[in-house]
Scaffold this motif. Structure first.
Motif, PDB file in Angstrom:
ATOM      1  N   LEU A  19       7.741   5.020  -4.019  1.00  0.00           N
ATOM      2  CA  LEU A  19       7.842   4.752  -2.576  1.00  0.00           C
ATOM      3  C   LEU A  19       7.782   3.256  -2.301  1.00  0.00           C
ATOM      4  CD1 LEU A  19       7.951   5.883   0.308  1.00  0.00           C
ATOM      5  CD2 LEU A  19       5.442   5.940   0.297  1.00  0.00           C
ATOM      6  N   LEU A  20       6.864   2.575  -2.932  1.00  0.00           N
ATOM      7  CA  LEU A  20       6.753   1.119  -2.820  1.00  0.00           C
ATOM      8  C   LEU A  20       7.063   0.533  -4.180  1.00  0.00           C
ATOM      9  CD1 LEU A  20       3.485   0.957  -0.670  1.00  0.00           C
ATOM     10  CD2 LEU A  20       5.839   0.721   0.127  1.00  0.00           C
ATOM     11  N   PRO A  21       8.245  -0.038  -4.371  1.00  0.00           N
ATOM     12  CA  PRO A  21       8.661  -0.487  -5.716  1.00  0.00           C
ATOM     13  C   PRO A  21       7.694  -1.477  -6.352  1.00  0.00           C
ATOM     14  CG  PRO A  21      10.539  -0.444  -4.239  1.00  0.00           C
ATOM     15  CD  PRO A  21       9.330  -0.203  -3.389  1.00  0.00           C
ATOM     16  N   ASP A  22       7.061  -2.357  -5.554  1.00  0.00           N
ATOM     17  CA  ASP A  22       6.179  -3.339  -6.166  1.00  0.00           C
ATOM     18  C   ASP A  22       4.850  -2.745  -6.612  1.00  0.00           C
ATOM     19  OD1 ASP A  22       5.357  -2.786  -3.645  1.00  0.00           O
ATOM     20  OD2 ASP A  22       5.036  -4.875  -3.023  1.00  0.00           O
ATOM     21  N   LEU A  23       4.630  -1.446  -6.367  1.00  0.00           N
ATOM     22  CA  LEU A  23       3.409  -0.780  -6.823  1.00  0.00           C
ATOM     23  C   LEU A  23       3.694   0.219  -7.942  1.00  0.00           C
ATOM     24  CD1 LEU A  23       1.548   0.025  -3.467  1.00  0.00           C
ATOM     25  CD2 LEU A  23       1.405  -2.027  -4.883  1.00  0.00           C
ATOM     26  N   ALA A  24       4.958   0.381  -8.370  1.00  0.00           N
ATOM     27  CA  ALA A  24       5.307   1.435  -9.323  1.00  0.00           C
ATOM     28  C   ALA A  24       4.612   1.239 -10.662  1.00  0.00           C
ATOM     29  CB  ALA A  24       6.831   1.477  -9.516  1.00  0.00           C
ATOM     30  N   ASP A  25       4.515  -0.027 -11.135  1.00  0.00           N
ATOM     31  CA  ASP A  25       3.897  -0.253 -12.434  1.00  0.00           C
ATOM     32  C   ASP A  25       2.374  -0.109 -12.394  1.00  0.00           C
ATOM     33  OD1 ASP A  25       3.573  -2.382 -10.803  1.00  0.00           O
ATOM     34  OD2 ASP A  25       3.898  -3.916 -12.353  1.00  0.00           O
ATOM     35  N   ARG A  26       1.784   0.003 -11.205  1.00  0.00           N
ATOM     36  CA  ARG A  26       0.343   0.193 -11.100  1.00  0.00           C
ATOM     37  C   ARG A  26      -0.064   1.663 -10.999  1.00  0.00           C
ATOM     38  NH1 ARG A  26      -1.618  -4.468  -6.781  1.00  0.00           N
ATOM     39  NH2 ARG A  26      -0.204  -6.130  -7.473  1.00  0.00           N
ATOM     40  N   ILE A  27       0.900   2.532 -10.768  1.00  0.00           N
ATOM     41  CA  ILE A  27       0.605   3.957 -10.643  1.00  0.00           C
ATOM     42  C   ILE A  27       0.462   4.520 -12.046  1.00  0.00           C
ATOM     43  CG2 ILE A  27       1.310   6.158  -9.630  1.00  0.00           C
ATOM     44  CD1 ILE A  27       0.715   3.956  -7.630  1.00  0.00           C
ATOM     45  N   LEU A  28      -0.761   4.533 -12.540  1.00  0.00           N
ATOM     46  CA  LEU A  28      -1.048   4.991 -13.891  1.00  0.00           C
ATOM     47  C   LEU A  28      -2.220   5.961 -13.845  1.00  0.00           C
ATOM     48  CD1 LEU A  28      -0.826   1.543 -15.752  1.00  0.00           C
ATOM     49  CD2 LEU A  28       0.920   3.336 -15.667  1.00  0.00           C
ATOM     50  N   PRO A  29      -2.339   6.826 -14.853  1.00  0.00           N
ATOM     51  CA  PRO A  29      -3.472   7.758 -14.888  1.00  0.00           C
ATOM     52  C   PRO A  29      -4.797   6.998 -14.888  1.00  0.00           C
ATOM     53  CG  PRO A  29      -1.800   8.430 -16.460  1.00  0.00           C
ATOM     54  CD  PRO A  29      -1.384   7.076 -15.983  1.00  0.00           C
ATOM     55  N   GLY A  30      -5.756   7.518 -14.133  1.00  0.00           N
ATOM     56  CA  GLY A  30      -7.071   6.887 -14.066  1.00  0.00           C
ATOM     57  C   GLY A  30      -7.185   5.798 -13.011  1.00  0.00           C
ATOM     58  N   LEU A  31      -6.110   5.539 -12.227  1.00  0.00           N
ATOM     59  CA  LEU A  31      -6.161   4.523 -11.178  1.00  0.00           C
ATOM     60  C   LEU A  31      -7.170   4.953 -10.099  1.00  0.00           C
ATOM     61  CD1 LEU A  31      -5.028   1.953  -9.782  1.00  0.00           C
ATOM     62  CD2 LEU A  31      -3.305   3.446  -8.707  1.00  0.00           C
ATOM     63  N   LYS A  32      -8.097   4.046  -9.795  1.00  0.00           N
ATOM     64  CA  LYS A  32      -9.067   4.354  -8.750  1.00  0.00           C
ATOM     65  C   LYS A  32      -8.397   4.384  -7.386  1.00  0.00           C
ATOM     66  CE  LYS A  32     -13.269   2.596 -10.950  1.00  0.00           C
ATOM     67  NZ  LYS A  32     -14.430   1.677 -10.807  1.00  0.00           N
ATOM     68  N   ILE A  33      -8.872   5.299  -6.535  1.00  0.00           N
ATOM     69  CA  ILE A  33      -8.262   5.440  -5.218  1.00  0.00           C
ATOM     70  C   ILE A  33      -8.490   4.205  -4.366  1.00  0.00           C
ATOM     71  CG2 ILE A  33     -10.298   6.593  -4.221  1.00  0.00           C
ATOM     72  CD1 ILE A  33      -8.333   8.337  -2.609  1.00  0.00           C
ATOM     73  N   GLU A  34      -9.652   3.501  -4.543  1.00  0.00           N
ATOM     74  CA  GLU A  34      -9.880   2.260  -3.802  1.00  0.00           C
ATOM     75  C   GLU A  34      -8.890   1.185  -4.215  1.00  0.00           C
ATOM     76  OE1 GLU A  34     -13.634   4.628  -3.794  1.00  0.00           O
ATOM     77  OE2 GLU A  34     -12.210   3.939  -5.352  1.00  0.00           O
ATOM     78  N   ARG A  35      -8.606   1.107  -5.535  1.00  0.00           N
ATOM     79  CA  ARG A  35      -7.610   0.137  -6.019  1.00  0.00           C
ATOM     80  C   ARG A  35      -6.235   0.437  -5.456  1.00  0.00           C
ATOM     81  NH1 ARG A  35     -10.276  -4.226  -7.826  1.00  0.00           N
ATOM     82  NH2 ARG A  35     -11.898  -3.679  -9.368  1.00  0.00           N
ATOM     83  N   TYR A  36      -5.936   1.733  -5.323  1.00  0.00           N
ATOM     84  CA  TYR A  36      -4.633   2.091  -4.772  1.00  0.00           C
ATOM     85  C   TYR A  36      -4.488   1.582  -3.343  1.00  0.00           C
ATOM     86  CZ  TYR A  36      -0.941   4.880  -2.658  1.00  0.00           C
ATOM     87  OH  TYR A  36       0.166   5.265  -1.969  1.00  0.00           O
TER      88      TYR A  36
END
Length: 747
Positions: free
Chosen positions: A107-124
């Motif tokens: 949805l947001l291309p500049d966030l695609a590489d950060r969407i990884l397993p274990g990502l904290k919801i606050e970091r998102y």
């Protein structure tokens, strides 16, 4: 050794380690050189155990493989379902990203590489807020995570809308699925937002169209300006009324240009009316400006300026030429009419002054007439005692004379004299009653009155008259209490009874009784007399009016007028029903006083025999009028009483001291000489004798206060001229009922 509750892969691993340990043990025992047979037996047993464990291991491996395949199938189905979703989806467990679909990641291309397993919801949410593709980041805060965690399981925790690059709009929804799970849903609402925006713009355009259409159909000229004075909207009427060219009134044209054109071409004759700086100052202070201007074409225009909420203003120009001309015409007519009215006013002023003089003369005449009425009232009130005194004496003397002349040649003459004197007495009582009822002061004093004793007293008084006429007089007893004036009510009922007896022929009948009607009682007087026609029934209550069938010499026609006046003063209703040759029914309707059942204080009999038996009593008579004293003494002595006749309280005390004993009864006038009164005589004689001496007050004073005083001190009041038919029974009753009682002090 193996826990059946452990997962299958853990149980298989444990079984493999057990098998390896058994194989190694078998090898060690073989190397130690035990007996061949024992070794063989152990090998056989070990082989059986190995085969059993191998079968369990194969079965567990098969089940584990099935579970793995089922799990892989579920994950593929879930992945296919997530991929098929139109919106983005992400599952956070214990605050970390566990599962998501492609749209959530891209949805947001500049966030695609950060969407990884274990990502904290606050970091998102921190990354989301800093994304270059997000246009509105205000609702994207860490606080939404806290609110989602505080929400109930299975409910929508939070929802907010964000604008993305390219005029795309998404709605983010957070929902708590379990104690540790939070789902983020991303739903595209771009179409809805764009459609609402389009509808809003169309609505605004339609409103502007409707507003312009309304402007165009108005009778007055309308033009709106922005805050800086630029034209926004106008109608043709505004341009026509001011005579402006079409090209001048274009959207965005400045008001100063329009004013300059009007001044240059002299369209408005009053130049000061076009000072816009004054307009602006007044608009800022008052919010509106109103000017009346004359156009070069001769039209009269009214201009209204009103401030708008956006600091702009609207000009409203109306053609008031006709109204102005009408106003001028009316002003001219007003001036003419004013001149006429001024002339008329002078004439009316003169008439008013003359009328004022007449009114002043009438006021003076009215005051004189009222003074004469008051003087008459005061005279009759003051003279009533002096008038009643000789009448009382004459009545007593005539009664004595009648007894002396009974059976003699003078009896008819004395009887005529008594009749004439009775007419004089009735006329005097009627005049005094009318005077009291017409007085400016309150003539009546209402109180709670028992009808029973009142009716019996009237019947006792009029029984001799009915006997002489040969009329049967009957009464139906009544014990109710009404609110009325006892003296005037007695006089009214007495007038009705006397009229009934007077106009009933010998052998007829008169009946007095009462009927209850709810909260009211109707006192009725029935007779079988000559009756009254319908025409006469409407006028018999007027003064000096009698029915046409009444024979001459039957009275002055004042009795019914007194009844009518009394009932009006007391709020009673008087009525009559009659038929000529049959009889009449006169009635007085009064309100019943509820809750009163006390007996009458005066229990004397209605009538008593007045035969020739001697009255063996000592009567002390106190009367300051010599004629009344003489006549009363003669009458009492004719009844057989021993009379001590005196004219003052002091003389009465001396007479009691002389005889050395109290008299049987005291008869006293109320008004004696000087400050001496009958009250003082009763009090002094009771104190002197030490007994509750029976007393009767004979007076011309008709006040209710004296009656109340008599009830308090224990004496009876009889008004002058005294009715002899009531005096002797009263004396007999009071002397028979005499009993010892302490003297009462006069308060």
């Amino acid at each position: 050794m193996i826990n059946p509750d452990d997962p299958l892969d853990i149980q298989v691993a444990k079984q493999a380690r057990i098998i390896d340990a058994l194989v190694q043990r078998a090898n060690r025992q073989h190397e130690l050189g035990t007996s061949a047979y024992g070794a063989f037996q152990q090998a056989i047993a070990l082989q059986g155990q190995i085969w059993a464990k191998t079968r369990d291991l194969e079965r567990a491996s098969t089940e584990l493989e099935q579970v793995r395949l089922e799990r892989e199938r579920s994950r593929r189905n879930l992945a296919d379902a997530l991929a098929a979703m139109e919106g983005g989806f992400a599952l956070f467990t214990d605050g970390r990203l566990e599962l998501w679909n492609d749209l959530f990641q891209t949805l947001l291309p500049d966030l695609a590489d950060r969407i990884l397993p274990g990502l904290k919801i606050e970091r998102y949410f921190e990354a989301l807020r800093s994304s270059a593709h997000l246009r509105t980041a205000d609702p994207v805060t860490i606080e939404v995570v806290r609110e989602a965690r505080r929400a109930m399981v299975g409910t929508a925790a939070l929802s907010f809308t964000c604008e993305l690059a390219g005029d795309r709009w998404y709605q983010f929804g957070l929902q708590r699925t379990s104690e540790t799970g939070i789902v983020i849903l991303q739903t595209e609402i771009t179409g809805i937002v764009r459609r609402n925006r389009s509808e809003k713009e169309n609505l605004i355009d339609r409103q502007a169209h409707y507003l312009q259409a309304a402007f165009d159909n108005m009778g007055s000229g309308i033009c709106t300006f922005s805050g800086d004075g630029a034209v926004l909207m106008h109608n043709d009427r505004f341009r026509d009324l001011l005579g402006l060219p079409f090209t001048l009134l274009q959207k965005g044209r400045a008001l100063s240009e329009i004013m300059g054109f009007i001044q240059t071409n002299g369209l408005i004759l009053e130049s000061q009316a076009l000072d816009f700086e004054l307009w602006e100052d007044r608009l800022n202070r008052q919010g509106r400006v109103r000017k009346r201007m004359r156009h070069v074409s001769g039209r009269m225009l009214d201009l209204h300026a009103h401030r708008l909420p956006d600091r702009g203003f609207i000009l409203d120009v109306r053609d008031v030429t006709l109204e102005s001309r009408l106003t001028e015409m009316l002003e001219k007519r007003v001036e003419e009419r004013t001149e006429e009215l001024t002339h008329t006013n002078r004439r009316l002023t003169a008439q008013y002054q003359a009328q004022a003089r007449v009114e002043e003369e009438l006021r003076i005449a009215k005051e004189k007439a009222e003074a004469a009425v008051r003087s008459k009232t005061r005279f009759l009130a003051a003279a009533s005692h002096d008038l009643l005194q000789p009448i009382n004496a004459a009545k007593l003397l005539i009664s004595t004379l009648s007894e002396l002349a009974r059976g003699g040649t003078l009896a008819p003459t004395v009887e005529r004299l008594e009749g004439s004197f009775t007419s004089i007495e009735q006329l005097l009582h009627a005049l005094l009653d009318i005077s009291r009822l017409d007085s400016t002061q309150s003539a009546v004093s209402p109180s709670d009155v028992s009808l029973g004793p009142l009716m019996r007293g009237i019947i006792a008084d009029q029984a001799p008259l009915a006997a002489r006429k040969g009329v049967q007089l009957d009464i139906v007893p009544c014990s109710v209490f009404v609110r009325s004036d006892p003296r005037f009510l007695l006089r009214s009922i007495q007038n009705l009874v006397v009229n009934a007896i007077q106009y009933t022929d010998r052998g007829g009948r008169v009946l007095v009784g009462c009927r209850r009607r709810g909260d009211e009682v109707v006192l009725q007087v029935w007779d079988t007399g000559m009756g009254i026609s319908k025409e006469d029934q409407t006028r018999i209550f007027e003064e000096f009016t009698r029915a046409d069938n009444v024979p001459p010499g039957s009275g002055m026609g004042l009795g019914l007028s007194i009844v009518d006046r009394t009932c009006r003063h007391l709020g009673h209703k008087v009525a009559v029903r009659s038929k000529p040759g049959v009889g009449s029914v006169f009635s007085i309707t009064m309100a019943v006083v509820p809750g009163i059942a006390r007996p009458c204080a005066d229990r004397r009999p209605v009538a008593a025999e007045t035969g020739p038996a001697d009255m063996d009593l000592i009567v002390l008579l106190v009367e300051n009028d010599a004629d009344v004293l003489f006549a009363t003494t003669q009458k009492l002595e004719s009844w057989g009483a021993s009379v001590l006749a005196v004219s003052s309280t002091a003389a009465a005390l001396q007479a009691v001291r002389d005889i050395g004993m109290p008299p049987d009864i005291l008869l006293a006038d109320y008004q004696l000489d000087g400050s001496d009164t009958g009250l003082e005589a009763i009090r002094a004689l009771r104190q002197e004798t030490g007994t509750s001496l029976p007393a009767i007050m004979i007076t011309a004073d008709h006040s209710a206060e004296l009656v109340r005083t008599g009830a308090r001190m224990g004496f009876t009041v009889l008004t002058k001229p005294v009715e002899l038919s009531r005096l002797r029974p009263l004396i007999d009753w009071k002397t028979r009922a005499r009993r010892s009682a302490p003297a009462e002090s006069l308060q």
